[in-house]
Write a protein that holds these residues in place. Structure first.
Motif, PDB file in Angstrom:
ATOM      1  N   THR A   1      -2.934  -4.869  11.824  1.00 12.26           N
ATOM      2  CA  THR A   1      -3.843  -4.920  10.808  1.00 12.26           C
ATOM      3  C   THR A   1      -2.927  -5.525   9.441  1.00 12.26           C
ATOM      4  OG1 THR A   1      -5.377  -3.474  11.323  1.00 12.26           O
ATOM      5  CG2 THR A   1      -5.236  -3.782   9.136  1.00 12.26           C
ATOM      6  N   VAL A   2      -1.623  -4.870   9.302  1.00 12.94           N
ATOM      7  CA  VAL A   2      -0.852  -5.027   8.198  1.00 12.94           C
ATOM      8  C   VAL A   2      -0.381  -6.628   8.422  1.00 12.94           C
ATOM      9  CG1 VAL A   2       1.673  -4.474   7.336  1.00 12.94           C
ATOM     10  CG2 VAL A   2       0.178  -2.859   8.207  1.00 12.94           C
ATOM     11  N   TYR A   3      -0.008  -6.872   9.601  1.00 12.66           N
ATOM     12  CA  TYR A   3       0.534  -8.581   9.576  1.00 12.66           C
ATOM     13  C   TYR A   3      -0.725  -9.322   9.413  1.00 12.66           C
ATOM     14  CZ  TYR A   3       5.058  -7.967  12.238  1.00 12.66           C
ATOM     15  OH  TYR A   3       6.155  -7.879  12.272  1.00 12.66           O
ATOM     16  N   ARG A   4      -1.999  -9.022   9.568  1.00 11.81           N
ATOM     17  CA  ARG A   4      -3.120  -9.816   9.461  1.00 11.81           C
ATOM     18  C   ARG A   4      -3.204  -9.965   7.853  1.00 11.81           C
ATOM     19  NH1 ARG A   4      -5.332  -7.605  14.279  1.00 11.81           N
ATOM     20  NH2 ARG A   4      -6.520  -5.967  12.580  1.00 11.81           N
ATOM     21  N   THR A   5      -3.150  -8.656   7.527  1.00  8.60           N
ATOM     22  CA  THR A   5      -3.428  -8.655   5.935  1.00  8.60           C
ATOM     23  C   THR A   5      -2.371  -9.445   4.983  1.00  8.60           C
ATOM     24  OG1 THR A   5      -4.637  -6.450   6.017  1.00  8.60           O
ATOM     25  CG2 THR A   5      -3.698  -7.032   3.984  1.00  8.60           C
ATOM     26  N   LEU A   6      -1.186  -9.047   5.436  1.00  6.29           N
ATOM     27  CA  LEU A   6      -0.026  -9.818   4.747  1.00  6.29           C
ATOM     28  C   LEU A   6      -0.302 -11.385   4.964  1.00  6.29           C
ATOM     29  CD1 LEU A   6       2.950  -7.816   5.809  1.00  6.29           C
ATOM     30  CD2 LEU A   6       1.793  -7.686   3.631  1.00  6.29           C
ATOM     31  N   GLN A   7      -0.638 -11.865   6.073  1.00  9.36           N
ATOM     32  CA  GLN A   7      -0.804 -13.429   6.220  1.00  9.36           C
ATOM     33  C   GLN A   7      -2.054 -13.681   5.540  1.00  9.36           C
ATOM     34  OE1 GLN A   7       1.231 -15.533   7.737  1.00  9.36           O
ATOM     35  NE2 GLN A   7       0.040 -16.887   6.687  1.00  9.36           N
ATOM     36  N   SER A   8      -3.274 -13.181   5.210  1.00 10.65           N
ATOM     37  CA  SER A   8      -4.231 -13.510   4.537  1.00 10.65           C
ATOM     38  C   SER A   8      -3.910 -13.444   3.011  1.00 10.65           C
ATOM     39  CB  SER A   8      -5.534 -12.485   4.666  1.00 10.65           C
ATOM     40  OG  SER A   8      -5.271 -11.318   4.503  1.00 10.65           O
ATOM     41  N   LEU A   9      -3.168 -12.507   2.592  1.00 17.80           N
ATOM     42  CA  LEU A   9      -2.824 -12.686   1.252  1.00 17.80           C
ATOM     43  C   LEU A   9      -1.809 -13.589   0.713  1.00 17.80           C
ATOM     44  CD1 LEU A   9      -2.314  -8.597   0.933  1.00 17.80           C
ATOM     45  CD2 LEU A   9      -3.934  -9.984  -0.372  1.00 17.80           C
ATOM     46  N   VAL A  10      -1.154 -13.791   1.845  1.00 18.64           N
ATOM     47  CA  VAL A  10      -0.036 -15.091   1.724  1.00 18.64           C
ATOM     48  C   VAL A  10      -0.945 -16.486   1.565  1.00 18.64           C
ATOM     49  CG1 VAL A  10       1.800 -16.642   2.619  1.00 18.64           C
ATOM     50  CG2 VAL A  10       2.103 -14.069   2.438  1.00 18.64           C
ATOM     51  N   ASP A  11      -1.825 -16.428   2.307  1.00 20.23           N
ATOM     52  CA  ASP A  11      -2.854 -17.876   2.421  1.00 20.23           C
ATOM     53  C   ASP A  11      -3.689 -17.776   0.975  1.00 20.23           C
ATOM     54  OD1 ASP A  11      -1.953 -18.076   5.068  1.00 20.23           O
ATOM     55  OD2 ASP A  11      -3.769 -17.571   5.755  1.00 20.23           O
ATOM     56  N   GLU A  12      -3.819 -16.702   0.696  1.00 21.20           N
ATOM     57  CA  GLU A  12      -4.615 -16.762  -0.684  1.00 21.20           C
ATOM     58  C   GLU A  12      -3.576 -16.815  -2.057  1.00 21.20           C
ATOM     59  OE1 GLU A  12      -6.718 -12.732  -0.775  1.00 21.20           O
ATOM     60  OE2 GLU A  12      -7.575 -13.268   1.076  1.00 21.20           O
ATOM     61  N   GLY A  13      -2.407 -16.832  -1.642  1.00 20.28           N
ATOM     62  CA  GLY A  13      -1.549 -16.984  -2.825  1.00 20.28           C
ATOM     63  C   GLY A  13      -1.016 -15.817  -3.567  1.00 20.28           C
ATOM     64  N   ARG A  14      -1.605 -14.599  -3.097  1.00 19.99           N
ATOM     65  CA  ARG A  14      -1.184 -13.305  -3.828  1.00 19.99           C
ATOM     66  C   ARG A  14       0.093 -12.778  -3.358  1.00 19.99           C
ATOM     67  NH1 ARG A  14      -6.562 -10.110  -3.592  1.00 19.99           N
ATOM     68  NH2 ARG A  14      -5.328  -8.520  -4.866  1.00 19.99           N
ATOM     69  N   LEU A  15       0.801 -13.273  -2.321  1.00 17.55           N
ATOM     70  CA  LEU A  15       2.141 -12.827  -2.006  1.00 17.55           C
ATOM     71  C   LEU A  15       3.023 -13.757  -1.573  1.00 17.55           C
ATOM     72  CD1 LEU A  15       1.445 -10.012   0.993  1.00 17.55           C
ATOM     73  CD2 LEU A  15       1.693  -9.878  -1.599  1.00 17.55           C
ATOM     74  N   ASP A  16       4.380 -13.657  -2.126  1.00 18.96           N
ATOM     75  CA  ASP A  16       5.473 -14.614  -1.544  1.00 18.96           C
ATOM     76  C   ASP A  16       5.921 -14.107  -0.209  1.00 18.96           C
ATOM     77  OD1 ASP A  16       5.628 -16.185  -4.018  1.00 18.96           O
ATOM     78  OD2 ASP A  16       6.861 -14.563  -4.949  1.00 18.96           O
ATOM     79  N   VAL A  17       6.213 -14.920   0.444  1.00 16.48           N
ATOM     80  CA  VAL A  17       7.082 -14.649   1.704  1.00 16.48           C
ATOM     81  C   VAL A  17       8.323 -15.320   1.574  1.00 16.48           C
ATOM     82  CG1 VAL A  17       5.864 -16.561   2.966  1.00 16.48           C
ATOM     83  CG2 VAL A  17       6.686 -14.603   4.284  1.00 16.48           C
ATOM     84  N   LEU A  18       9.128 -14.698   2.391  1.00 18.01           N
ATOM     85  CA  LEU A  18      10.606 -15.014   2.364  1.00 18.01           C
ATOM     86  C   LEU A  18      11.154 -14.755   3.738  1.00 18.01           C
ATOM     87  CD1 LEU A  18      13.197 -15.863   0.367  1.00 18.01           C
ATOM     88  CD2 LEU A  18      13.543 -13.430   0.528  1.00 18.01           C
ATOM     89  N   ARG A  19      11.622 -15.941   4.401  1.00 20.55           N
ATOM     90  CA  ARG A  19      12.186 -15.887   5.715  1.00 20.55           C
ATOM     91  C   ARG A  19      13.766 -15.543   5.670  1.00 20.55           C
ATOM     92  NH1 ARG A  19       8.369 -15.757   9.135  1.00 20.55           N
ATOM     93  NH2 ARG A  19       6.660 -16.725   8.807  1.00 20.55           N
ATOM     94  N   SER A  20      14.337 -14.429   6.316  1.00 17.70           N
ATOM     95  CA  SER A  20      15.489 -14.255   6.380  1.00 17.70           C
ATOM     96  C   SER A  20      16.119 -15.300   7.677  1.00 17.70           C
ATOM     97  CB  SER A  20      15.980 -12.656   7.120  1.00 17.70           C
ATOM     98  OG  SER A  20      15.290 -12.699   8.464  1.00 17.70           O
ATOM     99  N   PRO A  21      17.660 -15.245   7.695  1.00 18.35           N
ATOM    100  CA  PRO A  21      18.142 -16.274   8.374  1.00 18.35           C
ATOM    101  C   PRO A  21      17.834 -15.874   9.586  1.00 18.35           C
ATOM    102  CG  PRO A  21      19.741 -15.427   6.773  1.00 18.35           C
ATOM    103  CD  PRO A  21      18.379 -14.883   6.657  1.00 18.35           C
ATOM    104  N   ASP A  22      17.578 -14.768  10.350  1.00 20.22           N
ATOM    105  CA  ASP A  22      17.444 -14.475  11.446  1.00 20.22           C
ATOM    106  C   ASP A  22      15.700 -14.739  11.826  1.00 20.22           C
ATOM    107  OD1 ASP A  22      16.159 -12.152  10.298  1.00 20.22           O
ATOM    108  OD2 ASP A  22      17.290 -10.848  11.565  1.00 20.22           O
TER     109      ASP A  22
END
Length: 139
Positions: free
Chosen positions: A51-72
């Protein structure tokens, strides 16, 4: 299929979604889904990791969160301002500062035009060491 400028409609506000949003609003810096899940459990919020993963992805899709990918490849998330911006990220403590820089925007537009690209989007993260982490101990 929606255009890149189209923001998906907001999802209904569930207890789990509210808990994730409230936690992110309290935190500085980027946090992984696993970190957020652990913090939610410590607070007594029973939210499953999926649920955390789904919620985070939906918030990213809505533009409410920034996502940053680490080198790994691990994704980390944080609440963000709605305007276009970039990040300064401390490699040591994860402190993050939002910055907007018109010269970067002009550079991206110029480079895209020089190479015949249109409808260009970009993300920029600058990694370094913040003043607190760089300062010698005892200062």
């Amino acid at each position: 299929m929606s255009s890149p400028d189209t923001v998906p409609p907001a999802r209904r506000q569930t207890r789990q979604r509210t808990a994730v949003l409230e936690l992110l609003d309290e935190l500085d810096g980027f946090r992984s889904a696993q970190d957020l899940h652990s913090l939610l459990r410590e607070r007594g919020d029973s939210v499953g990791l999926a649920t955390v993963y789904r919620t985070l992805q939906s918030l990213v899709d809505e533009g409410r969160l920034d996502v940053l990918r680490s080198p790994d490849g691990e994704a980390a998330y944080r609440s963000c301002s709605p305007s276009h911006h970039h990040h300064l990220v401390c490699r040591s403590c994860g402190r993050t500062v939002e910055v907007s820089d018109p010269p970067v925007e002009r550079w991206a537009a110029r480079i895209a035009a020089e190479h015949g690209f249109a409808d260009v989007q970009h993300e920029l993260e600058v990694f370094g060491t913040c003043g607190s982490c760089a300062a010698p101990p005892g200062r």
